[in-house]
Design an enzyme around this catalytic site. Structure first.
Site, PDB file in Angstrom:
ATOM      1  N   GLU A   1     -12.582  -2.268  11.916  1.00  0.00           N
ATOM      2  CA  GLU A   1     -12.638  -1.560  10.629  1.00  0.00           C
ATOM      3  C   GLU A   1     -13.776  -2.049   9.732  1.00  0.00           C
ATOM      4  OE1 GLU A   1      -8.926  -1.706   8.560  1.00  0.00           O
ATOM      5  OE2 GLU A   1      -9.706  -0.686   6.780  1.00  0.00           O
TER       6      GLU A   1
ATOM      7  N   GLU B   1       0.821  -1.210   0.000  1.00  0.00           N
ATOM      8  CA  GLU B   1       0.000   0.000   0.000  1.00  0.00           C
ATOM      9  C   GLU B   1       0.859   1.265   0.000  1.00  0.00           C
ATOM     10  OE1 GLU B   1      -2.717  -0.721   3.325  1.00  0.00           O
ATOM     11  OE2 GLU B   1      -3.961  -1.952   2.007  1.00  0.00           O
TER      12      GLU B   1
ATOM     13  N   ASP C   1      -8.238  -9.107   4.295  1.00  0.00           N
ATOM     14  CA  ASP C   1      -8.032  -7.961   5.168  1.00  0.00           C
ATOM     15  C   ASP C   1      -9.142  -7.800   6.201  1.00  0.00           C
ATOM     16  OD1 ASP C   1      -7.013  -5.682   6.228  1.00  0.00           O
ATOM     17  OD2 ASP C   1      -7.524  -4.382   4.552  1.00  0.00           O
TER      18      ASP C   1
HETATM   19  O1  GCW Z   1      -7.025  -2.859   6.447  1.00  0.00           O
HETATM   20  C1  GCW Z   1      -6.124  -2.074   5.796  1.00  0.00           C
HETATM   21  C2  GCW Z   1      -6.448  -0.710   6.272  1.00  0.00           C
HETATM   22  C3  GCW Z   1      -5.283   0.235   6.228  1.00  0.00           C
HETATM   23  C4  GCW Z   1      -4.112  -0.424   6.945  1.00  0.00           C
HETATM   24  C5  GCW Z   1      -3.767  -1.711   6.227  1.00  0.00           C
HETATM   25  C6  GCW Z   1      -2.651  -2.487   6.911  1.00  0.00           C
HETATM   26  C7  GCW Z   1      -2.449   0.561   8.326  1.00  0.00           C
HETATM   27  O2  GCW Z   1      -7.530  -0.225   5.532  1.00  0.00           O
HETATM   28  O3  GCW Z   1      -5.688   1.417   6.856  1.00  0.00           O
HETATM   29  O4  GCW Z   1      -3.000   0.419   7.057  1.00  0.00           O
HETATM   30  O5  GCW Z   1      -4.877  -2.555   6.221  1.00  0.00           O
HETATM   31  O6  GCW Z   1      -2.967  -3.419   7.631  1.00  0.00           O
HETATM   32  O7  GCW Z   1      -1.501  -2.167   6.722  1.00  0.00           O
END
Ligand code: GCW
Length: 676
Positions: free
Chosen positions: A382, A275, A354
């Site tokens: 989240e 990311e 995720d």
């Molecule tokens: O779930 C996603 C989140 C990001 C997060 C990423 C991760 C910290 O939307 O906000 O970044 O995972 O775990 O690195």
């Protein structure tokens, strides 16, 4: 302003003789092996003083390092049944003993002892021995130095403000609370290390880090920090190539400097090549090259590198129908098995995607026999209601821990505890759900996830229900004041709260994305329904619904993700007969008229579960209402407000999801309910 979480001690009622007897016994405490200079000893004593003063109206009489035959006796002892950080609590004729092999264990024993007093379990035949299942029991805070929190749903950071560290009485309250449930390591800053956070490990913040580390150490907790993999680039080097000597030397010097200033730092947590974060891929190096370079630099100081496996291409073209994001973690890491330094631990998210409401357990557990691994779960909700919806996650974590990886028939719990492979660097981490809200977790019921994660990471055999019960009893039923548990209708309170908590995740799943498909959330904020929100985006999270079918074929004839598991699990998931239905659309592309074991079609199942889910929220909300006047009014009001929202928002989920599939298929609900 902040509350004391589940350490909200109140005066005990002492109604009957046995309770009075306990009070008498506990008026004398003898602390053997007491070291006046040892912060853990001082804190253990303080915990007892604080608690007993609240329970009985006066502090106990303490004596140190003398023979005593009655009272509460604390002792460090060596024997075979007590391991590192373990404890034993037991009664003897004239009192109780807490024994441990080290001071952390004695602290855990003390906190547990105080819980037993409060939940009425300090019987005359109490005998509880516990040794932690996981060496590392960790919280990952995604706090940013300006003071905001990535995926934070309970206010701002209590570690940082305006790019400075904050160390105050709240820090101590935090350390006490998390230590009381067995947490022994914390990462205070976000894994996305940007801006000032790159300089957390520099002169600008060393003295604060040292101060914080000392406070935490006093409660058996080590401090870790997230680091920016490309830090050398910000310090005059033109490369962060892990195989370049100048880069390795830069980190060696850096670690020397860090440990000179913060000698007890636990180590680094690293998000690399993910990311937008930099990493070894920039230099055509492997994840092992990157992790090992840091590991060698930090090893002389006993430091650990926790390297995240959340590595995937987040710029996928949605028109690319071949690439499957679920495969990424395993594809990048599996072939590196055995190549990591001993002080590297791979931190693996529970599922391959995720933190969705339902995912299979990552095939990396059981897929790397010669590598240290730890689990990463997210108690910051989240994708599970963001601490506005109640969603008690411990039942799910239990399922994850119990998953048979079929690597030596080890469960995930066997692997991440290190016991399956004889590893000492292993454990469990949770992305924390705390912030500077008065109640720390926004939703008071979300606090059960913080409490529960700690308890479970210490003892993975605990049941989700028992954890919920003890938390509810401590936080709500034992904290109302001097009346006895019976008088306050304690059982009604705990039964109601436990019932809500235990139903909450299944209920949330019902009105969320169906059958393991995930991702039907509003992009970016990840809150609220948006079925196609991510469908034509680059994030690789597609459900591929058309008018006939939905889901991804991840078997060998599809993306092949299922083949990443050991054969038994590949077969389990690949066959329609054995694939757990809650994961059906994760592993298979299915027509809406496919008939599930219940006899319902997938479409009817979607309609039914979404109606049921929203109805169940109304019921949970009503059952919470029944506690009016019985529990602390502030807690009651805060939770009621959240339920008001959840009732409305779960209907939104219901209607958006149901209408989406109604419009795709044109097929009515068999029960004739309203679809739009
Ligand atoms: O779930 C996603 C989140 C990001 C997060 C990423 C991760 C910290 O939307 O906000 O970044 O995972 O775990 O690195």
């Amino acid at each position: 302003m902040y509350n004391s979480l589940w350490l909200n001690y109140k005066k005990l009622s002492l109604l009957d003789e046995s309770e009075q007897r306990i009070a008498d016994i506990l008026s004398n405490v003898c602390f053997n092996s007491y070291e006046a200079e040892n912060p853990l000893c001082v804190n253990i004593k303080n915990e007892i003083d604080t608690a007993f003063e609240a329970f009985f109206g006066k502090k106990p009489i303490f004596s140190y390092n003398v023979e005593m035959t009655s009272g509460l006796l604390l002792n460090i002892i060596k024997n075979d049944s007590l391991l590192k950080e373990g404890y034993r609590i037991f009664s003897f004729e004239n009192g109780y003993k807490i024994e441990a092999a080290d001071y952390s264990g004695l602290l855990y024993g003390t906190f547990r002892f105080l819980e037993l007093v409060r939940i009425g379990k300090l019987t005359s035949d109490v005998d509880e021995t516990k040794n932690p299942d996981n060496p590392l029991r960790m919280l990952n805070h995604w706090d940013n130095m300006p003071g905001d929190i990535e995926r934070g749903y309970s206010g701002n950071s209590f570690f940082f403000e305006d790019n400075k560290m904050m160390i105050n009485d709240r820090t101590v309250m935090y350390a006490r609370a998390v230590a009381s449930v067995g947490i022994n390591a914390v990462v205070i800053n976000n894994v996305n290390v940007k801006g000032e956070a790159s300089y957390l490990i520099s002169d600008r913040h060393y003295s604060d880090l040292k101060k914080l580390s000392d406070i935490l150490n006093g409660y058996g907790i080590s401090l870790f920090v997230s680091i920016n993999y490309a830090l050398p680039l910000e310090n005059g080097l033109d490369s962060a190539d892990p195989l370049k000597e100048e880069v390795a030397n830069w980190w060696k010097n850096k670690c020397e400097e860090i440990y000179k200033n913060v000698p007890n730092l636990g180590g680094f947590l690293v998000k690399a090549d993910s990311e937008g974060r930099p990493g070894p891929f920039t230099y055509q190096r492997t994840q092992a090259d990157g992790a090992n370079m840091l590991a060698r630099a930090i090893a002389p100081y006993g430091g650990i590198i926790i390297w995240r496996c959340f590595v995937y291409n987040c710029r996928q073209d949605w028109r690319d129908l071949k690439t499957d994001r679920a495969r990424a973690g395993y594809d990048y890491f599996h072939s590196l098995d055995g190549e990591f330094e001993e002080n590297v631990i791979l931190q693996i998210k529970n599922g391959p995607m995720d933190f969705q409401v339902r995912e299979p357990v990552s095939p990396l557990f059981g897929g790397m026999e010669h590598t240290n691994e730890m689990l990463e779960v997210q108690i910051a909700q989240e994708y599970t209601g963001q601490q506005r919806h109640v969603c008690y996650l411990i039942p799910w974590f239990k399922e994850i821990l119990n998953f048979n990886t079929h690597m030596k028939e080890a469960t995930a719990a066997d692997i991440l505890s290190g016991r399956a492979m004889g590893k000492k660097n292993a454990g469990m981490a949770a992305v924390s759900n705390t912030g500077d809200d008065l109640n720390w977790t926004g939703h008071d019921l979300a606090m059960a996830n913080l409490y529960g994660f700690g308890k479970l990471s210490y003892d993975t055999s605990l049941s989700a229900e028992d954890i919920a019960y003890e938390w509810a009893r401590l936080y709500m039923a034992s904290a109302i004041g001097e009346k006895s548990f019976e008088e306050i209708k304690g059982k009604v309170i705990t039964d109601t709260v436990v019932d809500i908590l235990m139903k909450s995740w299944p209920t949330y799943e019902k009105y969320n994305a169906p059958l393991g498909i995930g991702w039907m959330v509003v992009p970016g904020i990840h809150y609220g329904p948006d079925v196609d929100g991510y469908e034509y985006s680059m994030w690789g999270t597609y459900h591929k619904a058309d008018c006939k079918a939905i889901g991804i074929d991840r078997t060998a004839s599809g993306t092949g993700y299922a083949t990443q598991y050991k054969k038994e699990n590949e077969d389990l998931y690949s066959s329609l007969d054995t694939c757990p239905e809650e994961l059906l659309l994760f592993f298979h592309r299915m027509p809406y008229n496919y008939v599930l074991k219940s006899g319902k079609t997938i479409l009817q199942y979607i309609y039914d579960t979404h109606f049921e889910g929203a109805e169940e929220v109304e019921k949970m909300s009503a059952s919470w209402d029944s506690l009016r006047g019985m529990i602390d009014e502030d807690i009651f009001e805060r939770v009621s407000k959240r339920f008001e929202h959840q009732v409305i928002h779960s209907k939104e989920w219901r209607d958006v999801i149901n209408s989406y599939f109604y419009r795709k298929t044109g097929i009515e609900d068999e029960k004739g309910r309203k679809l739009y």
